[in-house]
Design a protein around this motif. Sequence first.
Motif, mmCIF file in Angstrom:
data_model
loop_
_atom_site.group_PDB
_atom_site.id
_atom_site.type_symbol
_atom_site.label_atom_id
_atom_site.label_comp_id
_atom_site.label_asym_id
_atom_site.label_seq_id
_atom_site.Cartn_x
_atom_site.Cartn_y
_atom_site.Cartn_z
ATOM 1 N N THR A 64 -4.903 16.583 -5.398
ATOM 2 C CA THR A 64 -5.557 16.403 -4.099
ATOM 3 C C THR A 64 -5.199 15.035 -3.523
ATOM 4 O OG1 THR A 64 -7.562 15.382 -4.985
ATOM 5 C CG2 THR A 64 -7.499 17.805 -4.907
ATOM 6 N N THR A 65 -5.351 14.911 -2.218
ATOM 7 C CA THR A 65 -5.104 13.614 -1.596
ATOM 8 C C THR A 65 -6.108 12.577 -2.102
ATOM 9 O OG1 THR A 65 -6.411 14.355 0.306
ATOM 10 C CG2 THR A 65 -4.014 14.526 0.488
ATOM 11 N N GLN A 66 -7.330 13.014 -2.428
ATOM 12 C CA GLN A 66 -8.330 12.086 -2.948
ATOM 13 C C GLN A 66 -7.884 11.511 -4.290
ATOM 14 O OE1 GLN A 66 -11.419 11.146 -1.324
ATOM 15 N NE2 GLN A 66 -10.990 9.546 -2.824
ATOM 16 N N GLN A 67 -7.277 12.350 -5.139
ATOM 17 C CA GLN A 67 -6.761 11.858 -6.422
ATOM 18 C C GLN A 67 -5.667 10.824 -6.211
ATOM 19 O OE1 GLN A 67 -5.811 15.850 -7.917
ATOM 20 N NE2 GLN A 67 -7.033 15.409 -9.736
ATOM 21 N N VAL A 68 -4.793 11.080 -5.245
ATOM 22 C CA VAL A 68 -3.720 10.123 -4.952
ATOM 23 C C VAL A 68 -4.312 8.815 -4.470
ATOM 24 C CG1 VAL A 68 -1.692 9.658 -3.529
ATOM 25 C CG2 VAL A 68 -2.063 11.964 -4.432
ATOM 26 N N ALA A 69 -5.286 8.896 -3.572
ATOM 27 C CA ALA A 69 -5.914 7.684 -3.051
ATOM 28 C C ALA A 69 -6.569 6.876 -4.167
ATOM 29 C CB ALA A 69 -6.930 8.047 -1.977
ATOM 30 N N ARG A 70 -7.275 7.567 -5.074
ATOM 31 C CA ARG A 70 -7.934 6.862 -6.180
ATOM 32 C C ARG A 70 -6.918 6.160 -7.066
ATOM 33 N NH1 ARG A 70 -11.629 11.269 -6.605
ATOM 34 N NH2 ARG A 70 -10.365 12.190 -8.247
ATOM 35 N N ARG A 71 -5.839 6.875 -7.428
ATOM 36 C CA ARG A 71 -4.857 6.245 -8.311
ATOM 37 C C ARG A 71 -4.145 5.087 -7.614
ATOM 38 N NH1 ARG A 71 -0.856 9.149 -12.609
ATOM 39 N NH2 ARG A 71 -2.916 9.904 -13.257
ATOM 40 N N ALA A 72 -3.934 5.217 -6.317
ATOM 41 C CA ALA A 72 -3.274 4.142 -5.556
ATOM 42 C C ALA A 72 -4.224 3.001 -5.229
ATOM 43 C CB ALA A 72 -2.691 4.713 -4.268
ATOM 44 N N ASP A 73 -5.521 3.224 -5.493
ATOM 45 C CA ASP A 73 -6.554 2.223 -5.207
ATOM 46 C C ASP A 73 -6.591 1.881 -3.716
ATOM 47 O OD1 ASP A 73 -8.668 0.528 -5.807
ATOM 48 O OD2 ASP A 73 -7.365 -1.190 -6.223
ATOM 49 N N VAL A 74 -6.604 2.929 -2.896
ATOM 50 C CA VAL A 74 -6.767 2.767 -1.448
ATOM 51 C C VAL A 74 -7.824 3.763 -0.982
ATOM 52 C CG1 VAL A 74 -4.386 2.009 -1.099
ATOM 53 C CG2 VAL A 74 -4.954 4.441 -0.840
ATOM 54 N N ALA A 75 -8.414 3.476 0.158
ATOM 55 C CA ALA A 75 -9.366 4.414 0.758
ATOM 56 C C ALA A 75 -8.625 5.640 1.262
ATOM 57 C CB ALA A 75 -10.110 3.738 1.909
ATOM 58 N N ILE A 76 -9.306 6.785 1.283
ATOM 59 C CA ILE A 76 -8.659 8.013 1.740
ATOM 60 C C ILE A 76 -8.197 7.862 3.188
ATOM 61 C CG2 ILE A 76 -10.806 9.113 2.478
ATOM 62 C CD1 ILE A 76 -7.817 10.879 0.779
ATOM 63 N N GLY A 77 -8.947 7.129 4.000
ATOM 64 C CA GLY A 77 -8.537 6.891 5.378
ATOM 65 C C GLY A 77 -7.255 6.092 5.462
ATOM 66 N N THR A 78 -7.091 5.146 4.539
ATOM 67 C CA THR A 78 -5.853 4.366 4.491
ATOM 68 C C THR A 78 -4.674 5.251 4.115
ATOM 69 O OG1 THR A 78 -7.054 2.361 3.873
ATOM 70 C CG2 THR A 78 -4.702 2.422 3.377
ATOM 71 N N LEU A 79 -4.889 6.122 3.132
ATOM 72 C CA LEU A 79 -3.819 7.043 2.740
ATOM 73 C C LEU A 79 -3.350 7.873 3.932
ATOM 74 C CD1 LEU A 79 -3.472 9.129 -0.450
ATOM 75 C CD2 LEU A 79 -3.321 10.285 1.737
ATOM 76 N N TYR A 80 -4.311 8.342 4.748
ATOM 77 C CA TYR A 80 -3.955 9.190 5.880
ATOM 78 C C TYR A 80 -3.171 8.439 6.961
ATOM 79 C CZ TYR A 80 -6.960 12.854 4.000
ATOM 80 O OH TYR A 80 -7.512 13.828 3.202
ATOM 81 N N LEU A 81 -3.184 7.117 6.919
ATOM 82 C CA LEU A 81 -2.348 6.356 7.848
ATOM 83 C C LEU A 81 -0.871 6.463 7.471
ATOM 84 C CD1 LEU A 81 -4.437 3.054 8.188
ATOM 85 C CD2 LEU A 81 -4.262 4.932 9.847
ATOM 86 N N LYS B 290 0.834 -1.208 0.000
ATOM 87 C CA LYS B 290 0.000 0.000 0.000
ATOM 88 C C LYS B 290 0.863 1.250 0.000
ATOM 89 C CE LYS B 290 -4.029 -2.046 2.255
ATOM 90 N NZ LYS B 290 -4.789 -2.156 3.514
ATOM 91 N N ARG B 291 1.903 1.242 0.815
ATOM 92 C CA ARG B 291 2.782 2.415 0.866
ATOM 93 C C ARG B 291 3.425 2.663 -0.498
ATOM 94 N NH1 ARG B 291 7.877 4.329 1.435
ATOM 95 N NH2 ARG B 291 8.180 6.069 2.877
ATOM 96 N N GLU B 292 3.869 1.588 -1.164
ATOM 97 C CA GLU B 292 4.495 1.746 -2.476
ATOM 98 C C GLU B 292 3.492 2.247 -3.511
ATOM 99 O OE1 GLU B 292 7.122 2.324 -5.201
ATOM 100 O OE2 GLU B 292 7.664 1.754 -3.148
ATOM 101 N N ARG B 293 2.258 1.761 -3.447
ATOM 102 C CA ARG B 293 1.236 2.240 -4.381
ATOM 103 C C ARG B 293 0.926 3.710 -4.146
ATOM 104 N NH1 ARG B 293 -2.369 -2.277 -2.843
ATOM 105 N NH2 ARG B 293 -4.057 -0.753 -2.901
#
Length: 202
Positions: A34-51, A13-16
């Motif tokens: 935006t962080t939402q764009q990053v989360a979408r491209r990484a295919d993770v939930a925005i809450g996961t990205l914030y971890l 997940k971190r690498e994605r």
Amino acid sequence: MPIGRRERAKQDKRERIMTAARELFAEHGVDRVTTQQVARRADVAIGTLYLYASTKAELLIMVQNEKFAAAVDSGLAAANAAVGQGALEPVIALIRPVVECVREHIENGRTYLCELVFGDPAEPYRQAGLALAGRLEDGITGLLSRNEYIDAADAATLARVITAIIHISTTATVCLHRSDEAVLADIRDQIHATLAPHIRAA
């Protein structure tokens, strides 16, 4: 030891997230991502990205730290190859890849340096970035200390001045539309003027 499934999943997940942030910042610049764009491209939930990174600034620092580390490594290797060519040339060899790294995408590079200088120094990614900046400064100090005309105390002070020159020359608005070579030439002139009195006085 082999790592467990949960740890592998975290690394994946971190690498994605890193890959998505790197690509989006390169394509659009940090201000238009935006962080939402990053989360979408990484295919993770925005809450996961914030971890992994609680702000867009932290995402940028994560990405730029990798580039900055590689630039410092490259510069140190080039500087070692230039030792024996006087006080100036090894320093220029060291900072060239750093300047090119910061200016690869000027908006991202400016934001990165400003975040390191003005952001919370206790934040882990900023700590890592500041450690890289310290490694660059230490590298310059080491190169200057090899010169018989510059003592250790002066070398450390001069290294701080030189890193300030790099910071201003790579982030100042007046320099934004100059080529890397023009900026490096200006930095060379400033460093030469900074070192010359110390060498002449000796």
